[in-house]
Design an enzyme around this catalytic site. Structure first.
Site, PDB file in Angstrom:
ATOM      1  N   ASP A  64       0.856  -1.183   0.000  1.00 49.84           N
ATOM      2  CA  ASP A  64       0.000   0.000   0.000  1.00 49.84           C
ATOM      3  C   ASP A  64       0.892   1.232   0.000  1.00 49.84           C
ATOM      4  O   ASP A  64       2.051   1.175   0.448  1.00 49.84           O
ATOM      5  CB  ASP A  64      -0.914   0.006   1.229  1.00 49.84           C
ATOM      6  CG  ASP A  64      -1.896   1.173   1.203  1.00 49.84           C
ATOM      7  OD1 ASP A  64      -2.718   1.231   0.271  1.00 49.84           O
ATOM      8  OD2 ASP A  64      -1.830   2.025   2.103  1.00 49.84           O
ATOM      9  N   GLU A  77       0.973   5.753   0.514  1.00 47.14           N
ATOM     10  CA  GLU A  77       0.352   7.012   0.878  1.00 47.14           C
ATOM     11  C   GLU A  77       1.014   8.093   0.040  1.00 47.14           C
ATOM     12  O   GLU A  77       2.209   7.998  -0.286  1.00 47.14           O
ATOM     13  CB  GLU A  77       0.503   7.312   2.372  1.00 47.14           C
ATOM     14  CG  GLU A  77      -0.136   6.282   3.288  1.00 47.14           C
ATOM     15  CD  GLU A  77      -1.637   6.138   3.114  1.00 47.14           C
ATOM     16  OE1 GLU A  77      -2.269   7.104   2.624  1.00 47.14           O
ATOM     17  OE2 GLU A  77      -2.180   5.080   3.465  1.00 47.14           O
ATOM     18  N   GLU A  81      -5.673  18.354   2.828  1.00 49.79           N
ATOM     19  CA  GLU A  81      -6.626  17.254   2.620  1.00 49.79           C
ATOM     20  C   GLU A  81      -5.928  15.905   2.716  1.00 49.79           C
ATOM     21  O   GLU A  81      -6.457  14.956   3.299  1.00 49.79           O
ATOM     22  CB  GLU A  81      -7.314  17.391   1.259  1.00 49.79           C
ATOM     23  CG  GLU A  81      -8.127  18.646   1.077  1.00 49.79           C
ATOM     24  CD  GLU A  81      -7.286  19.824   0.591  1.00 49.79           C
ATOM     25  OE1 GLU A  81      -6.036  19.695   0.546  1.00 49.79           O
ATOM     26  OE2 GLU A  81      -7.886  20.863   0.268  1.00 49.79           O
ATOM     27  N   HIS A  88      -3.716  10.684   6.120  1.00 53.72           N
ATOM     28  CA  HIS A  88      -2.653   9.819   6.650  1.00 53.72           C
ATOM     29  C   HIS A  88      -1.856  10.420   7.797  1.00 53.72           C
ATOM     30  O   HIS A  88      -1.073   9.723   8.442  1.00 53.72           O
ATOM     31  CB  HIS A  88      -1.697   9.393   5.524  1.00 53.72           C
ATOM     32  CG  HIS A  88      -1.209  10.519   4.657  1.00 53.72           C
ATOM     33  ND1 HIS A  88      -0.546  11.624   5.136  1.00 53.72           N
ATOM     34  CD2 HIS A  88      -1.296  10.691   3.311  1.00 53.72           C
ATOM     35  CE1 HIS A  88      -0.222  12.421   4.129  1.00 53.72           C
ATOM     36  NE2 HIS A  88      -0.684  11.886   3.004  1.00 53.72           N
ATOM     37  N   HIS A 123      -4.968   6.372   7.882  1.00 56.38           N
ATOM     38  CA  HIS A 123      -4.354   5.484   6.907  1.00 56.38           C
ATOM     39  C   HIS A 123      -2.852   5.418   7.151  1.00 56.38           C
ATOM     40  O   HIS A 123      -2.206   6.432   7.437  1.00 56.38           O
ATOM     41  CB  HIS A 123      -4.603   6.003   5.481  1.00 56.38           C
ATOM     42  CG  HIS A 123      -6.020   5.882   5.042  1.00 56.38           C
ATOM     43  ND1 HIS A 123      -6.381   5.630   3.736  1.00 56.38           N
ATOM     44  CD2 HIS A 123      -7.180   5.963   5.725  1.00 56.38           C
ATOM     45  CE1 HIS A 123      -7.700   5.581   3.642  1.00 56.38           C
ATOM     46  NE2 HIS A 123      -8.206   5.789   4.856  1.00 56.38           N
ATOM     47  N   ASP A 132      -2.072  -0.776   6.599  1.00 57.23           N
ATOM     48  CA  ASP A 132      -3.087  -1.110   5.600  1.00 57.23           C
ATOM     49  C   ASP A 132      -2.679  -2.338   4.789  1.00 57.23           C
ATOM     50  O   ASP A 132      -3.525  -3.149   4.412  1.00 57.23           O
ATOM     51  CB  ASP A 132      -3.328   0.081   4.665  1.00 57.23           C
ATOM     52  CG  ASP A 132      -4.123   1.191   5.356  1.00 57.23           C
ATOM     53  OD1 ASP A 132      -4.459   1.025   6.539  1.00 57.23           O
ATOM     54  OD2 ASP A 132      -4.388   2.212   4.704  1.00 57.23           O
TER      55      ASP A 132
END
Length: 236
Positions: free
Chosen positions: A7, A9, A52, A57, A150, A155
């Site tokens: 995963d 970010e 945002e 995260h 997150h 994740d």
């Protein structure tokens, strides 16, 4: 088979628009069993962090400014993922950012044939349901209480458990023998219970009857006046 669940970010949604990857987490699985080996890194994106994205995260520009550049960790990452399949949720997003970063440091892109996307797997298995990672964790009883925000490695670890369930359930990964995990055939071990203390074990009995037993059986049959099988023969 070795697979890497991963995963990422990022600073946003579009690498073509200048967004960068700021974190990657990878989990190694062999034979659908997590081995405990992981790869995790934060990266300095060399740009600002939109509010945002930070809300998703929690990675601030100040924190990331002290992290290594992607190019400084690329060799370690490529060594870990090797040439094995890469599993992600909505994988085209993660592949897009990974290959963008590889391109920025003049490395060959990861071939899209290695991509395994759990999102279409979930949609096929549960049409009309919610297919977010949170929703799938709830459906399969995967504990996500630590997922306040997150995080790439967390994740990936959650997705590894979801992936097992999406592809057959936990029973397919019960072979924990190291030889089996390495792809080698392992001998089957059969456990034999030892006799309880103080009880003498009886020798195995032969499967075929002795002549005396066979004679006793014939004599018993001869004493039966109207055996059932005679009635069956007459009816047929």
């Amino acid at each position: 088979m070795r697979e890497i669940i991963f995963d990422t970010e990022t600073t946003g949604l579009s690498p073509a628009g200048g967004d960068r990857m700021v974190e990657i987490g990878c989990v190694e699985m062999i034979g659908r069993v997590e081995t405990g080996r992981t790869f995790h890194a934060y990266f300095n994106p060399e740009r600002s962090m939109p509010s945002e994205a930070e809300a998703v995260h929690g990675l601030s520009e100040a924190f990331l400014s002290g992290q290594p550049l992607f190019a400084e960790k690329v060799e370690e990452l490529l060594e870990f993922i090797a040439g094995d399949p890469l599993v992600a949720h909505n994988a085209s997003f993660d592949f897009g950012f990974l290959n963008h970063e590889l391109g920025l440091c003049a490395r060959e892109a990861v071939c899209m044939t290695r991509m395994v996307d759990t999102l279409p797997l979930a949609r096929s298995k549960f049409p009309g349901a919610k297919h977010s990672l949170d929703a799938l964790c709830s459906r399969f009883g995967v504990d996500r209480s630590a997922r306040v925000k997150h995080g790439a490695l967390l994740d990936a670890e959650l997705l590894a458990q979801v992936y097992i369930e999406l592809t057959g359930g936990r029973q397919i990964g019960l072979g924990l023998d190291p030889a089996e995990l390495a792809g080698e055939a392992a001998p089957i071990a059969i456990a034999v219970a030892a006799p309880a203390p103080g009880i003498e074990a009886r020798a195995p009995r032969p499967h075929e009857p002795t002549e005396q037993e066979a004679e006793a059986h014939r004599n018993f049959i001869a004493k039966m006046a109207e055996p059932l099988w005679n009635k069956v023969r007459r009816a047929s």
